[in-house]
Scaffold this motif. Structure first.
Motif, PDB file in Angstrom:
ATOM      1  N   LEU A 201       5.472  -6.557  25.264  1.00  0.00           N
ATOM      2  CA  LEU A 201       4.132  -7.101  25.058  1.00  0.00           C
ATOM      3  C   LEU A 201       4.220  -8.618  25.177  1.00  0.00           C
ATOM      4  O   LEU A 201       4.866  -9.264  24.358  1.00  0.00           O
ATOM      5  CB  LEU A 201       3.610  -6.720  23.670  1.00  0.00           C
ATOM      6  N   ALA A 202       3.580  -9.189  26.194  1.00  0.00           N
ATOM      7  CA  ALA A 202       3.756 -10.629  26.413  1.00  0.00           C
ATOM      8  C   ALA A 202       2.565 -11.251  27.129  1.00  0.00           C
ATOM      9  O   ALA A 202       2.227 -10.844  28.243  1.00  0.00           O
ATOM     10  CB  ALA A 202       5.025 -10.885  27.220  1.00  0.00           C
ATOM     11  N   GLU A 203       1.960 -12.243  26.514  1.00  0.00           N
ATOM     12  CA  GLU A 203       0.911 -13.006  27.183  1.00  0.00           C
ATOM     13  C   GLU A 203       1.533 -13.907  28.248  1.00  0.00           C
ATOM     14  O   GLU A 203       2.737 -14.198  28.199  1.00  0.00           O
ATOM     15  CB  GLU A 203       0.094 -13.813  26.174  1.00  0.00           C
ATOM     16  N   HIS A 204       0.736 -14.336  29.218  1.00  0.00           N
ATOM     17  CA  HIS A 204       1.289 -15.045  30.381  1.00  0.00           C
ATOM     18  C   HIS A 204       2.017 -16.335  30.007  1.00  0.00           C
ATOM     19  O   HIS A 204       2.937 -16.756  30.701  1.00  0.00           O
ATOM     20  CB  HIS A 204       0.176 -15.354  31.401  1.00  0.00           C
ATOM     21  N   GLN A 205       1.645 -16.962  28.891  1.00  0.00           N
ATOM     22  CA  GLN A 205       2.303 -18.210  28.490  1.00  0.00           C
ATOM     23  C   GLN A 205       3.786 -18.022  28.221  1.00  0.00           C
ATOM     24  O   GLN A 205       4.583 -18.956  28.380  1.00  0.00           O
ATOM     25  CB  GLN A 205       1.618 -18.775  27.231  1.00  0.00           C
ATOM     26  N   LYS A 206       4.180 -16.808  27.815  1.00  0.00           N
ATOM     27  CA  LYS A 206       5.586 -16.556  27.488  1.00  0.00           C
ATOM     28  C   LYS A 206       6.489 -16.667  28.717  1.00  0.00           C
ATOM     29  O   LYS A 206       7.703 -16.835  28.587  1.00  0.00           O
ATOM     30  CB  LYS A 206       5.730 -15.155  26.885  1.00  0.00           C
ATOM     31  N   PHE A 207       5.896 -16.573  29.921  1.00  0.00           N
ATOM     32  CA  PHE A 207       6.704 -16.585  31.140  1.00  0.00           C
ATOM     33  C   PHE A 207       7.161 -17.995  31.539  1.00  0.00           C
ATOM     34  O   PHE A 207       7.916 -18.142  32.499  1.00  0.00           O
ATOM     35  CB  PHE A 207       5.927 -15.932  32.286  1.00  0.00           C
ATOM     36  N   VAL A 208       6.699 -19.015  30.821  1.00  0.00           N
ATOM     37  CA  VAL A 208       7.185 -20.384  31.069  1.00  0.00           C
ATOM     38  C   VAL A 208       7.840 -20.954  29.811  1.00  0.00           C
ATOM     39  O   VAL A 208       7.996 -22.163  29.669  1.00  0.00           O
ATOM     40  CB  VAL A 208       6.054 -21.320  31.556  1.00  0.00           C
ATOM     41  N   GLU A 209       8.224 -20.065  28.896  1.00  0.00           N
ATOM     42  CA  GLU A 209       8.847 -20.501  27.650  1.00  0.00           C
ATOM     43  C   GLU A 209      10.214 -19.849  27.464  1.00  0.00           C
ATOM     44  O   GLU A 209      10.455 -18.739  27.929  1.00  0.00           O
ATOM     45  CB  GLU A 209       7.944 -20.172  26.453  1.00  0.00           C
ATOM     46  N   ASP A 210      11.083 -20.552  26.777  1.00  0.00           N
ATOM     47  CA  ASP A 210      12.399 -20.028  26.421  1.00  0.00           C
ATOM     48  C   ASP A 210      12.629 -20.264  24.938  1.00  0.00           C
ATOM     49  O   ASP A 210      12.462 -21.382  24.444  1.00  0.00           O
ATOM     50  CB  ASP A 210      13.510 -20.737  27.211  1.00  0.00           C
ATOM     51  N   ALA A 211      12.981 -19.206  24.215  1.00  0.00           N
ATOM     52  CA  ALA A 211      13.379 -19.345  22.822  1.00  0.00           C
ATOM     53  C   ALA A 211      14.885 -19.550  22.750  1.00  0.00           C
ATOM     54  O   ALA A 211      15.576 -19.555  23.771  1.00  0.00           O
ATOM     55  CB  ALA A 211      12.937 -18.119  22.030  1.00  0.00           C
ATOM     56  N   LEU A 212      15.421 -19.685  21.558  1.00  0.00           N
ATOM     57  CA  LEU A 212      16.812 -20.110  21.391  1.00  0.00           C
ATOM     58  C   LEU A 212      17.832 -19.047  21.811  1.00  0.00           C
ATOM     59  O   LEU A 212      18.819 -19.342  22.476  1.00  0.00           O
ATOM     60  CB  LEU A 212      17.060 -20.502  19.930  1.00  0.00           C
ATOM     61  N   TYR A 213      17.578 -17.776  21.445  1.00  0.00           N
ATOM     62  CA  TYR A 213      18.577 -16.728  21.660  1.00  0.00           C
ATOM     63  C   TYR A 213      18.135 -15.722  22.719  1.00  0.00           C
ATOM     64  O   TYR A 213      17.042 -15.167  22.646  1.00  0.00           O
ATOM     65  CB  TYR A 213      18.840 -15.963  20.354  1.00  0.00           C
ATOM     66  N   ASN A 214      18.998 -15.470  23.700  1.00  0.00           N
ATOM     67  CA  ASN A 214      18.755 -14.384  24.651  1.00  0.00           C
ATOM     68  C   ASN A 214      19.187 -13.076  23.989  1.00  0.00           C
ATOM     69  O   ASN A 214      20.331 -12.964  23.534  1.00  0.00           O
ATOM     70  CB  ASN A 214      19.560 -14.589  25.937  1.00  0.00           C
ATOM     71  N   PHE A 215      18.269 -12.088  23.940  1.00  0.00           N
ATOM     72  CA  PHE A 215      18.622 -10.844  23.255  1.00  0.00           C
ATOM     73  C   PHE A 215      18.760  -9.649  24.201  1.00  0.00           C
ATOM     74  O   PHE A 215      19.385  -8.656  23.845  1.00  0.00           O
ATOM     75  CB  PHE A 215      17.633 -10.514  22.133  1.00  0.00           C
ATOM     76  N   THR A 216      18.195  -9.732  25.398  1.00  0.00           N
ATOM     77  CA  THR A 216      18.379  -8.671  26.383  1.00  0.00           C
ATOM     78  C   THR A 216      17.945  -9.185  27.748  1.00  0.00           C
ATOM     79  O   THR A 216      17.604 -10.365  27.897  1.00  0.00           O
ATOM     80  CB  THR A 216      17.597  -7.400  25.995  1.00  0.00           C
ATOM     81  N   THR A 217      17.946  -8.298  28.745  1.00  0.00           N
ATOM     82  CA  THR A 217      17.530  -8.688  30.087  1.00  0.00           C
ATOM     83  C   THR A 217      16.321  -7.864  30.514  1.00  0.00           C
ATOM     84  O   THR A 217      16.033  -6.801  29.948  1.00  0.00           O
ATOM     85  CB  THR A 217      18.661  -8.470  31.110  1.00  0.00           C
ATOM     86  N   LEU A 218      15.641  -8.319  31.536  1.00  0.00           N
ATOM     87  CA  LEU A 218      14.476  -7.602  32.048  1.00  0.00           C
ATOM     88  C   LEU A 218      14.843  -6.229  32.596  1.00  0.00           C
ATOM     89  O   LEU A 218      13.989  -5.341  32.687  1.00  0.00           O
ATOM     90  CB  LEU A 218      13.788  -8.442  33.131  1.00  0.00           C
ATOM     91  N   SER A 219      16.091  -6.039  32.964  1.00  0.00           N
ATOM     92  CA  SER A 219      16.534  -4.745  33.484  1.00  0.00           C
ATOM     93  C   SER A 219      16.424  -3.637  32.436  1.00  0.00           C
ATOM     94  O   SER A 219      16.406  -2.448  32.779  1.00  0.00           O
ATOM     95  CB  SER A 219      17.983  -4.837  33.968  1.00  0.00           C
ATOM     96  N   ASP A 220      16.346  -4.003  31.158  1.00  0.00           N
ATOM     97  CA  ASP A 220      16.237  -3.020  30.075  1.00  0.00           C
ATOM     98  C   ASP A 220      14.790  -2.645  29.761  1.00  0.00           C
ATOM     99  O   ASP A 220      14.544  -1.820  28.874  1.00  0.00           O
ATOM    100  CB  ASP A 220      16.899  -3.555  28.798  1.00  0.00           C
ATOM    101  N   ILE A 221      13.843  -3.265  30.463  1.00  0.00           N
ATOM    102  CA  ILE A 221      12.418  -3.051  30.184  1.00  0.00           C
ATOM    103  C   ILE A 221      11.806  -2.128  31.235  1.00  0.00           C
ATOM    104  O   ILE A 221      12.042  -2.298  32.433  1.00  0.00           O
ATOM    105  CB  ILE A 221      11.664  -4.402  30.177  1.00  0.00           C
ATOM    106  N   ASN A 222      11.033  -1.157  30.797  1.00  0.00           N
ATOM    107  CA  ASN A 222      10.350  -0.242  31.722  1.00  0.00           C
ATOM    108  C   ASN A 222       8.960  -0.731  32.110  1.00  0.00           C
ATOM    109  O   ASN A 222       8.539  -0.583  33.254  1.00  0.00           O
ATOM    110  CB  ASN A 222      10.224   1.148  31.102  1.00  0.00           C
ATOM    111  N   TYR A 223       8.251  -1.310  31.136  1.00  0.00           N
ATOM    112  CA  TYR A 223       6.869  -1.744  31.360  1.00  0.00           C
ATOM    113  C   TYR A 223       6.639  -3.107  30.707  1.00  0.00           C
ATOM    114  O   TYR A 223       7.200  -3.396  29.646  1.00  0.00           O
ATOM    115  CB  TYR A 223       5.871  -0.752  30.740  1.00  0.00           C
ATOM    116  N   ILE A 224       5.803  -3.911  31.352  1.00  0.00           N
ATOM    117  CA  ILE A 224       5.310  -5.142  30.734  1.00  0.00           C
ATOM    118  C   ILE A 224       3.798  -5.031  30.620  1.00  0.00           C
ATOM    119  O   ILE A 224       3.103  -4.783  31.608  1.00  0.00           O
ATOM    120  CB  ILE A 224       5.675  -6.395  31.544  1.00  0.00           C
ATOM    121  N   ILE A 225       3.284  -5.183  29.403  1.00  0.00           N
ATOM    122  CA  ILE A 225       1.844  -5.219  29.181  1.00  0.00           C
ATOM    123  C   ILE A 225       1.462  -6.676  28.953  1.00  0.00           C
ATOM    124  O   ILE A 225       1.929  -7.301  28.001  1.00  0.00           O
ATOM    125  CB  ILE A 225       1.435  -4.367  27.971  1.00  0.00           C
ATOM    126  N   SER A 226       0.635  -7.211  29.838  1.00  0.00           N
ATOM    127  CA  SER A 226       0.274  -8.619  29.754  1.00  0.00           C
ATOM    128  C   SER A 226      -1.232  -8.777  29.948  1.00  0.00           C
ATOM    129  O   SER A 226      -1.963  -7.796  30.115  1.00  0.00           O
ATOM    130  CB  SER A 226       1.046  -9.435  30.799  1.00  0.00           C
TER     131      SER A 226
END
Length: 246
Positions: A201-226
């Motif tokens: 679950l991610a609003e479009h603003q999240k696609f230009v932001e980086d938080a401190l810790y990487n916890f997984t990769t996009l390869s582990d995601i089946n769907y993005i609801i935006s």
């Protein structure tokens, strides 16, 4: 200022289109983009510019509720519509999940919700149709949620159909999902490992932001609801991860 306003609205700008709109040469537009980039206000690309990546803010759960509220409501409604009777749904401490819970409170479905979020449990506690399973653990007051070894151990005992989770930042080019706190990121990884369908679950603003810790990769995601503001470039890049965008 007009260029930055257009960038905020459309998330990208094109030299040719800006030249035509402002009735100035493309040379002048490129100089303006170069200046704005030097001031850290955008990132130039071939033929234009995009929003500059920035650090995601680490705020409290209550503060996050009102950030990007309009976009979050759109996403929450889409997610609510995907939940079917008899689903077993794992939901993390995302504020969008809190909004989904509000929709479920108003129009319940015969489902089971598994969560470590105190707020979700409180909202749904009086809804007869919904069965709630608490993951338990050590209570984190800032996030109003249970975390830690007990939480992680209990996640391993369940088999949910759907998992709805949030992220502090999304970096499509690197393929990383990041979050504010390492412990919460570990819980999210556990969520992903036991779920059949993983929804980010991610609003479009999240696609230009980086938080401190990487916890997984996009390869582990089946769907993005935006929301409806992802750029064509972002949608094209997401295809290589075999992710369905809703």
């Amino acid at each position: 200022e007009a260029i930055l306003k257009a960038l905020k609205e459309y998330r990208k700008v094109n030299v040719f289109e800006l030249s035509k709109e402002f009735n100035v040469s493309q040379v002048i537009i490129r100089k303006d983009l170069k200046l704005l980039e030097s001031e850290g206000k955008l990132q130039r690309t071939h033929g234009g510019a995009i929003e500059k990546r920035k650090a995601a803010l680490n705020t409290t759960f209550e503060d996050r509720k009102i950030i990007n509220e309009e976009e979050k409501l759109i996403i929450a409604k889409k997610a609510y519509n995907l939940i079917k009777d008899n689903d077993v749904v794992l939901m993390d401490i995302s504020t969008i999940n809190f909004m989904i819970a509000r929709f479920l409170e108003e129009n319940p479905k015969q489902i089971t919700i598994i969560t470590q979020s105190l707020d979700l449990m409180m909202v749904l506690s009086s809804v007869e149709k919904i069965n709630i399973i608490s993951l338990g653990g050590s209570f984190d007051k800032k996030n109003r949620a249970f975390l830690g070894r007990i939480t992680s151990s209990n996640i391993k005992k369940i088999n949910p159909l759907k998992c709805f989770l949030g992220a502090g930042g999304i970096n499509i080019d690197r393929g990383n999902l990041s979050n504010y706190e390492e412990e919460d990121g570990e819980i999210k990884r556990e969520f992903i490992s036991v779920s059949k369908e993983v929804y980010l679950l991610a609003e479009h603003q999240k696609f230009v932001e980086d938080a401190l810790y990487n916890f997984t990769t996009l390869s582990d995601i089946n769907y993005i609801i935006s929301d409806d503001k992802l750029t064509e470039e972002e949608l094209v890049k997401l295809k290589k991860y075999a992710i369905t965008v809703i």
